[in-house]
Design a protein around this motif. Structure first.
Motif, PDB file in Angstrom:
ATOM      1  N   ARG A  80      -0.989  -8.275  -4.506  1.00 15.00           N
ATOM      2  CA  ARG A  80      -1.272  -8.027  -3.088  1.00 15.00           C
ATOM      3  C   ARG A  80      -0.469  -8.932  -2.192  1.00 15.00           C
ATOM      4  N   SER A 108       0.826  -1.212   0.000  1.00 14.90           N
ATOM      5  CA  SER A 108       0.000   0.000   0.000  1.00 14.90           C
ATOM      6  C   SER A 108       0.860   1.263   0.000  1.00 14.90           C
ATOM      7  N   ARG A 138     -12.416  -8.219 -10.312  1.00 15.25           N
ATOM      8  CA  ARG A 138     -11.818  -7.020  -9.720  1.00 15.25           C
ATOM      9  C   ARG A 138     -12.008  -5.776 -10.595  1.00 15.25           C
ATOM     10  N   TYR A 196      -4.199   0.312  -9.072  1.00 11.82           N
ATOM     11  CA  TYR A 196      -3.899  -0.141  -7.708  1.00 11.82           C
ATOM     12  C   TYR A 196      -5.103  -0.807  -7.031  1.00 11.82           C
ATOM     13  N   ASP A 197      -6.260  -0.193  -7.116  1.00 10.36           N
ATOM     14  CA  ASP A 197      -7.430  -0.760  -6.423  1.00 10.36           C
ATOM     15  C   ASP A 197      -7.935  -2.039  -7.080  1.00 10.36           C
ATOM     16  N   GLN A 198      -7.582  -2.257  -8.346  1.00 13.10           N
ATOM     17  CA  GLN A 198      -8.037  -3.459  -9.066  1.00 13.10           C
ATOM     18  C   GLN A 198      -6.942  -4.506  -9.193  1.00 13.10           C
TER      19      GLN A 198
END
Ligand code: SF4
Ligand code: SF4
Length: 106
Positions: free
Chosen positions: A82, A3, A31, A74-76
């Motif tokens: 991750r 993150s 995603r 980034y969010d997907q």
């Protein structure tokens, strides 16, 4: 890539330009990863475009490795991304590939 708040990752990006970033094909749609950023590896596996070649670099990686980087999705990003944490074995391997100092796992 971990993150952005945490992160030595914003001045690194080595893991996004060292490995094939593959994942179960259905994860992309689940995603909301843009279709044109992924490609098929097998009938069951997809990968981020740009990572399935001799000198990998994810198409979503922006900036210069070892200087300043960000992930355009980034969010997907898939689970594979991750799962790499700053300072873990994959991180150290990727950083070593770019001549970057190892960092300690938090
Ligand atoms: S190699 Fe390590 S420090 Fe660099 S972006 Fe990946 S997880 Fe972050
Ligand atoms: S999707 Fe983002 S976090 Fe994953 S390899 Fe590409 S640039 Fe790195």
């Amino acid at each position: 890539m971990s993150s952005p708040e945490a992160s030595p990752c914003t001045t690194c990006g080595a893991c996004c330009a060292h490995f094939r970033v593959s994942f179960y094909w259905a994860e992309a749609e689940a995603r909301g990863l843009p279709e044109d950023l992924t490609e098929a590896v097998t009938p069951w596996l997809s990968c981020m475009v740009g990572t399935n070649r001799a000198r990998p670099r994810c198409v979503a990686l922006q900036g210069r490795v070892g200087e300043s980087v960000s992930c355009a999705v980034y969010d997907q990003r898939p689970d594979t991304c991750r799962s790499v944490e700053a300072g873990d074995a994959q991180c150290l391997k990727a950083r070593a590939g770019y001549g970057l100092e190892p960092i300690k796992q938090e």
